[in-house]
Design a protein around this motif. Structure first.
Motif, short mmCIF file in Angstrom:
data_model
loop_
_atom_site.label_atom_id
_atom_site.label_comp_id
_atom_site.label_asym_id
_atom_site.label_seq_id
_atom_site.Cartn_x
_atom_site.Cartn_y
_atom_site.Cartn_z
N PHE A 8 0.80 -1.22 0.00
CA PHE A 8 0.00 0.00 0.00
C PHE A 8 0.84 1.27 0.00
O PHE A 8 0.45 2.28 0.56
CB PHE A 8 -0.99 -0.01 1.17
CG PHE A 8 -1.79 -1.27 1.22
CD1 PHE A 8 -2.66 -1.58 0.20
CD2 PHE A 8 -1.65 -2.15 2.26
CE1 PHE A 8 -3.39 -2.75 0.23
CE2 PHE A 8 -2.37 -3.33 2.29
CZ PHE A 8 -3.25 -3.63 1.27
N ASP A 9 1.99 1.21 -0.63
CA ASP A 9 2.82 2.38 -0.86
C ASP A 9 3.09 2.46 -2.35
O ASP A 9 3.21 1.43 -3.02
CB ASP A 9 4.18 2.27 -0.13
CG ASP A 9 4.06 2.55 1.35
OD1 ASP A 9 3.16 3.31 1.74
OD2 ASP A 9 4.87 2.00 2.11
N GLU A 10 3.17 3.68 -2.87
CA GLU A 10 3.51 3.83 -4.27
C GLU A 10 5.02 3.71 -4.40
O GLU A 10 5.77 4.34 -3.67
CB GLU A 10 3.05 5.19 -4.77
CG GLU A 10 1.54 5.35 -4.74
CD GLU A 10 1.12 6.71 -5.23
OE1 GLU A 10 1.64 7.16 -6.27
OE2 GLU A 10 0.27 7.32 -4.58
N GLY A 44 -6.46 4.08 -0.67
CA GLY A 44 -7.73 4.04 -1.38
C GLY A 44 -8.42 5.38 -1.42
O GLY A 44 -8.97 5.79 -2.44
N LEU A 45 -8.41 6.11 -0.31
CA LEU A 45 -9.04 7.42 -0.27
C LEU A 45 -8.25 8.44 -1.07
O LEU A 45 -8.82 9.26 -1.79
CB LEU A 45 -9.20 7.88 1.19
CG LEU A 45 -9.92 9.21 1.39
CD1 LEU A 45 -11.31 9.18 0.77
CD2 LEU A 45 -10.01 9.53 2.87
N ARG A 46 -6.94 8.39 -0.97
CA ARG A 46 -6.10 9.33 -1.72
C ARG A 46 -6.25 9.14 -3.22
O ARG A 46 -6.23 10.10 -3.98
CB ARG A 46 -4.63 9.17 -1.30
CG ARG A 46 -3.72 10.22 -1.91
CD ARG A 46 -2.30 10.16 -1.41
NE ARG A 46 -1.71 8.87 -1.65
CZ ARG A 46 -1.16 8.09 -0.72
NH1 ARG A 46 -1.12 8.50 0.54
NH2 ARG A 46 -0.62 6.94 -1.02
N GLU A 47 -6.40 7.90 -3.65
CA GLU A 47 -6.52 7.60 -5.07
C GLU A 47 -7.93 7.85 -5.62
O GLU A 47 -8.12 7.86 -6.83
CB GLU A 47 -6.11 6.14 -5.34
CG GLU A 47 -4.64 5.88 -5.09
CD GLU A 47 -3.72 6.71 -5.98
OE1 GLU A 47 -3.98 6.78 -7.20
OE2 GLU A 47 -2.76 7.30 -5.45
N LEU A 48 -8.92 8.03 -4.74
CA LEU A 48 -10.27 8.32 -5.18
C LEU A 48 -10.27 9.69 -5.86
O LEU A 48 -9.86 10.68 -5.25
CB LEU A 48 -11.22 8.34 -3.97
CG LEU A 48 -12.68 8.61 -4.25
CD1 LEU A 48 -13.29 7.42 -5.00
CD2 LEU A 48 -13.43 8.83 -2.96
#
Length: 125
Positions: A8-10, A44-48
């Motif tokens: 869950f890290d880019e 997930g929230l950041r990518e929304l």
């Protein structure tokens, strides 16, 4: 040589893609689940794409409890405090400590906090 990417890290990685089954000892050494779950929720929230659906940020209803505190922490961490607004809507049934805790959470995380009492609406119905 085997590499395990952080969950869950880019990241950017060079080299070929491969699949390999993890051993039981590798799975056992991956560490506690809580930071991973928090990271997954934050990502997930950041990518929304909030902007693409017309939202400049998030509005969160606070209760002063642990559940809304966790949602607030994830949102502020993922989006930044400037894109999070909180609302507390106390009624005649809301304990004073709930309002105090909600206000303290918002202040600590540096997000906008609004308090909109709903007792007048409740009494009017």
């Amino acid at each position: 040589m085997t590499h395990l990417a952080p969950q869950f890290d880019e990241i950017s990685a060079a080299g070929g893609l491969y699949r390999r089954r993890a051993t039981t000892s590798e799975c056992a050494n991956l560490g506690p689940i809580e930071p991973k779950a928090y990271g997954a929720l934050k990502l997930g929230l950041r990518e929304l794409p909030l902007a693409k659906i017309g939202f400049p940020g998030a509005i969160i209803g606070l209760s002063g409890g642990i559940d809304s505190a966790l949602v607030l922490a994830i949102a502020a961490d993922a989006l930044g405090p400037d894109r999070v607004r909180t609302v507390m809507m106390p009624s005649q049934f809301t304990a004073d400590i709930s309002c105090s805790m909600a206000r303290a959470m918002a202040t600590k995380l540096g997000v906008r906090y609004d308090e909109i009492p709903i007792k007048p609406t409740f009494d009017a119905s």
